[in-house]
Design a protein around this motif. Structure first.
Motif, PDB file in Angstrom:
ATOM      1  N   LEU A 193      24.000 -61.035 101.561  1.00  0.00           N
ATOM      2  CA  LEU A 193      24.802 -59.958 102.119  1.00  0.00           C
ATOM      3  C   LEU A 193      25.688 -60.488 103.243  1.00  0.00           C
ATOM      4  O   LEU A 193      25.205 -61.156 104.157  1.00  0.00           O
ATOM      5  CB  LEU A 193      23.906 -58.854 102.674  1.00  0.00           C
ATOM      6  N   THR A 194      26.971 -60.166 103.184  1.00  0.00           N
ATOM      7  CA  THR A 194      27.893 -60.593 104.233  1.00  0.00           C
ATOM      8  C   THR A 194      27.769 -59.671 105.445  1.00  0.00           C
ATOM      9  O   THR A 194      27.166 -58.591 105.384  1.00  0.00           O
ATOM     10  CB  THR A 194      29.344 -60.548 103.734  1.00  0.00           C
ATOM     11  N   ALA A 195      28.369 -60.093 106.540  1.00  0.00           N
ATOM     12  CA  ALA A 195      28.384 -59.265 107.747  1.00  0.00           C
ATOM     13  C   ALA A 195      29.086 -57.935 107.474  1.00  0.00           C
ATOM     14  O   ALA A 195      28.698 -56.887 108.002  1.00  0.00           O
ATOM     15  CB  ALA A 195      29.077 -60.010 108.885  1.00  0.00           C
ATOM     16  N   GLU A 196      30.132 -57.969 106.637  1.00  0.00           N
ATOM     17  CA  GLU A 196      30.856 -56.733 106.295  1.00  0.00           C
ATOM     18  C   GLU A 196      29.943 -55.753 105.584  1.00  0.00           C
ATOM     19  O   GLU A 196      29.916 -54.560 105.889  1.00  0.00           O
ATOM     20  CB  GLU A 196      32.062 -57.060 105.423  1.00  0.00           C
ATOM     21  N   ALA A 197      29.169 -56.246 104.610  1.00  0.00           N
ATOM     22  CA  ALA A 197      28.235 -55.382 103.889  1.00  0.00           C
ATOM     23  C   ALA A 197      27.176 -54.846 104.829  1.00  0.00           C
ATOM     24  O   ALA A 197      26.841 -53.654 104.801  1.00  0.00           O
ATOM     25  CB  ALA A 197      27.584 -56.155 102.743  1.00  0.00           C
ATOM     26  N   PHE A 198      26.651 -55.733 105.663  1.00  0.00           N
ATOM     27  CA  PHE A 198      25.582 -55.329 106.567  1.00  0.00           C
ATOM     28  C   PHE A 198      26.059 -54.252 107.534  1.00  0.00           C
ATOM     29  O   PHE A 198      25.360 -53.274 107.794  1.00  0.00           O
ATOM     30  CB  PHE A 198      25.076 -56.556 107.334  1.00  0.00           C
ATOM     31  N   GLU A 199      27.281 -54.401 108.040  1.00  0.00           N
ATOM     32  CA  GLU A 199      27.835 -53.409 108.964  1.00  0.00           C
ATOM     33  C   GLU A 199      28.041 -52.064 108.272  1.00  0.00           C
ATOM     34  O   GLU A 199      27.718 -51.009 108.824  1.00  0.00           O
ATOM     35  CB  GLU A 199      29.159 -53.918 109.542  1.00  0.00           C
ATOM     36  N   SER A 200      28.586 -52.103 107.043  1.00  0.00           N
ATOM     37  CA  SER A 200      28.829 -50.868 106.309  1.00  0.00           C
ATOM     38  C   SER A 200      27.524 -50.144 105.993  1.00  0.00           C
ATOM     39  O   SER A 200      27.424 -48.920 106.128  1.00  0.00           O
ATOM     40  CB  SER A 200      29.590 -51.174 105.009  1.00  0.00           C
ATOM     41  N   LEU A 201      26.525 -50.895 105.560  1.00  0.00           N
ATOM     42  CA  LEU A 201      25.232 -50.297 105.251  1.00  0.00           C
ATOM     43  C   LEU A 201      24.581 -49.724 106.503  1.00  0.00           C
ATOM     44  O   LEU A 201      23.964 -48.651 106.464  1.00  0.00           O
ATOM     45  CB  LEU A 201      24.312 -51.332 104.599  1.00  0.00           C
ATOM     46  N   ALA A 202      24.715 -50.414 107.625  1.00  0.00           N
ATOM     47  CA  ALA A 202      24.119 -49.944 108.875  1.00  0.00           C
ATOM     48  C   ALA A 202      24.759 -48.642 109.342  1.00  0.00           C
ATOM     49  O   ALA A 202      24.071 -47.751 109.858  1.00  0.00           O
ATOM     50  CB  ALA A 202      24.247 -51.012 109.961  1.00  0.00           C
ATOM     51  N   VAL A 203      26.072 -48.509 109.157  1.00  0.00           N
ATOM     52  CA  VAL A 203      26.751 -47.255 109.508  1.00  0.00           C
ATOM     53  C   VAL A 203      26.195 -46.111 108.664  1.00  0.00           C
ATOM     54  O   VAL A 203      25.919 -45.022 109.165  1.00  0.00           O
ATOM     55  CB  VAL A 203      28.277 -47.384 109.317  1.00  0.00           C
ATOM     56  N   GLY A 204      26.020 -46.366 107.374  1.00  0.00           N
ATOM     57  CA  GLY A 204      25.470 -45.339 106.499  1.00  0.00           C
ATOM     58  C   GLY A 204      24.042 -44.972 106.843  1.00  0.00           C
ATOM     59  O   GLY A 204      23.626 -43.826 106.674  1.00  0.00           O
ATOM     60  N   ASP A 205      23.269 -45.951 107.346  1.00  0.00           N
ATOM     61  CA  ASP A 205      21.875 -45.694 107.705  1.00  0.00           C
ATOM     62  C   ASP A 205      21.737 -44.525 108.669  1.00  0.00           C
ATOM     63  O   ASP A 205      20.788 -43.744 108.593  1.00  0.00           O
ATOM     64  CB  ASP A 205      21.258 -46.923 108.378  1.00  0.00           C
ATOM     65  N   LYS A 206      22.663 -44.436 109.609  1.00  0.00           N
ATOM     66  CA  LYS A 206      22.563 -43.412 110.649  1.00  0.00           C
ATOM     67  C   LYS A 206      22.558 -42.006 110.062  1.00  0.00           C
ATOM     68  O   LYS A 206      22.008 -41.082 110.657  1.00  0.00           O
ATOM     69  CB  LYS A 206      23.718 -43.565 111.636  1.00  0.00           C
ATOM     70  N   ILE A 207      23.186 -41.881 108.899  1.00  0.00           N
ATOM     71  CA  ILE A 207      23.233 -40.569 108.257  1.00  0.00           C
ATOM     72  C   ILE A 207      22.179 -40.456 107.166  1.00  0.00           C
ATOM     73  O   ILE A 207      21.466 -39.455 107.064  1.00  0.00           O
ATOM     74  CB  ILE A 207      24.639 -40.303 107.670  1.00  0.00           C
ATOM     75  N   ILE A 208      22.043 -41.500 106.352  1.00  0.00           N
ATOM     76  CA  ILE A 208      21.118 -41.440 105.216  1.00  0.00           C
ATOM     77  C   ILE A 208      19.676 -41.311 105.672  1.00  0.00           C
ATOM     78  O   ILE A 208      18.903 -40.492 105.163  1.00  0.00           O
ATOM     79  CB  ILE A 208      21.289 -42.690 104.333  1.00  0.00           C
ATOM     80  N   TRP A 209      19.275 -42.130 106.643  1.00  0.00           N
ATOM     81  CA  TRP A 209      17.880 -42.138 107.088  1.00  0.00           C
ATOM     82  C   TRP A 209      17.607 -41.151 108.205  1.00  0.00           C
ATOM     83  O   TRP A 209      16.469 -40.829 108.498  1.00  0.00           O
ATOM     84  CB  TRP A 209      17.483 -43.541 107.522  1.00  0.00           C
TER      85      TRP A 209
END
Length: 302
Positions: free
Chosen positions: A80-96
């Motif tokens: 996973l690239t830093a770009e993917a990790f950042e995008s997934l982390a942003v989504g975490d705040k809402i999904i989880w």
């Protein structure tokens, strides 16, 4: 942008992509942010995706800048690239952590834009981004959300380099049209509530069975866990987290959120153990947990 999927139309390619993104967020980050391609194909095959769909999805995420090839211990895979990790982390705040109802006293964020026809594509992208963030549409160029969405709005506008064409306000509702009536016109609250109820109807019985069973088969846990994640991850992005006073009297979001957390607690550990068996033993890593309903923290990319 974040790992949102505001479009509800499901095609085979779209479904493969949403499942794969869910897999990256819920499984791969827990395994050291790297995945073996052969193991991924096998695991997602258990979910019902064919090899071609998985490999195509991986190829597209590679083009998108989310994945880079990396061989570990002689096993081909992707990191996973830093770009993917950042995008997934942003989504975490809402999904989880699904948006809790905002306080009415906090006020509102209003975005008005006038984007020239010459940049129509960006104008459409901005509308899609605001919608995916949970903004409601007052008119063609005026969008509204609880005031806490200001940073997300500024980020979306800035990424498209459209700030010079926008006016962004934060303030209170003072007078005029009945606020509850306006809110129900700006958002499809009945549709959002219906999606939450569909989630409850689809997964409630399984939660009861799992609670009584005591022993959960690994493959069943993995498939069920991924299905729950794939279904749930689309729902919070539609929900703007409006003040409770403005919602439907029997708003289903709290019950759906509680059910999601229960299913994660029941399935997550066994699902991860099953997935780990498809990672090479010399490379499988128990990374720190991602941000989830249990309040655990997100690991840093390496």
């Amino acid at each position: 942008m974040s790992n949102t999927d505001p479009v509800d139309t499901i095609t085979p390619s779209h479904h493969s992509r949403t499942v794969l993104i869910g897999f990256l967020g819920a499984i791969v980050r827990r395994m050291g942010n790297w995945m073996p391609i052969a193991g991924t194909v096998e695991l997602l095959g258990q979910f019902g995706l064919d090899q071609s769909s998985v490999r195509t999805g991986v190829f597209r995420l590679k083009q998108r800048g989310w994945l880079v090839p990396e061989t570990r211990g002689g096993t081909r895979g992707y990191f996973l690239t830093a770009e993917a990790f950042e995008s997934l982390a942003v989504g975490d705040k809402i999904i989880w952590h699904a948006r809790q109802p905002a306080e009415l006293s906090d006020g509102w964020c209003v975005v008005n834009f006038s984007v020239p026809e010459s940049t129509r594509t960006k104008r459409n992208q901005l509308r899609a981004h605001l919608s995916s963030l949970g903004f409601g549409n007052i008119s063609s160029a005026v969008w509204i959300a609880p005031a806490r969405m200001l940073p997300a709005a500024e980020r979306a506008i800035g990424e498209l380099d459209l700030m010079r064409h926008c006016a962004v306000f934060v303030g209170d509702y003072v007078a005029g049209q009945d606020l509850r009536t306006m809110v129900h016109a700006c958002w499809d609250l009945k549709g959002i509530d219906h999606r939450y109820r569909e989630f409850i109807d689809r997964h409630r019985d399984e939660a009861h069975v799992l609670e009584r069973s005591g022993v959960i088969d690994g493959q069943h846990a993995f498939v069920s866990y991924l299905a729950v994640i794939d279904h749930w991850r689309k729902l919070p992005f539609h929900d703007p987290g409006l003040p409770r006073e403005l919602l439907l009297d029997d708003w289903a979001a709290p019950a759906a959120g509680a059910l999601f957390e229960k299913l994660v607690a029941l399935l997550e550990g066994r699902a991860l153990a099953h997935a780990a068996s498809y990672w090479p033993t010399t490379t499988a890593s128990r990374a720190a947990p991602v941000t989830q309903a249990s309040g655990q923290t997100t690991p840093q990319a390496t």
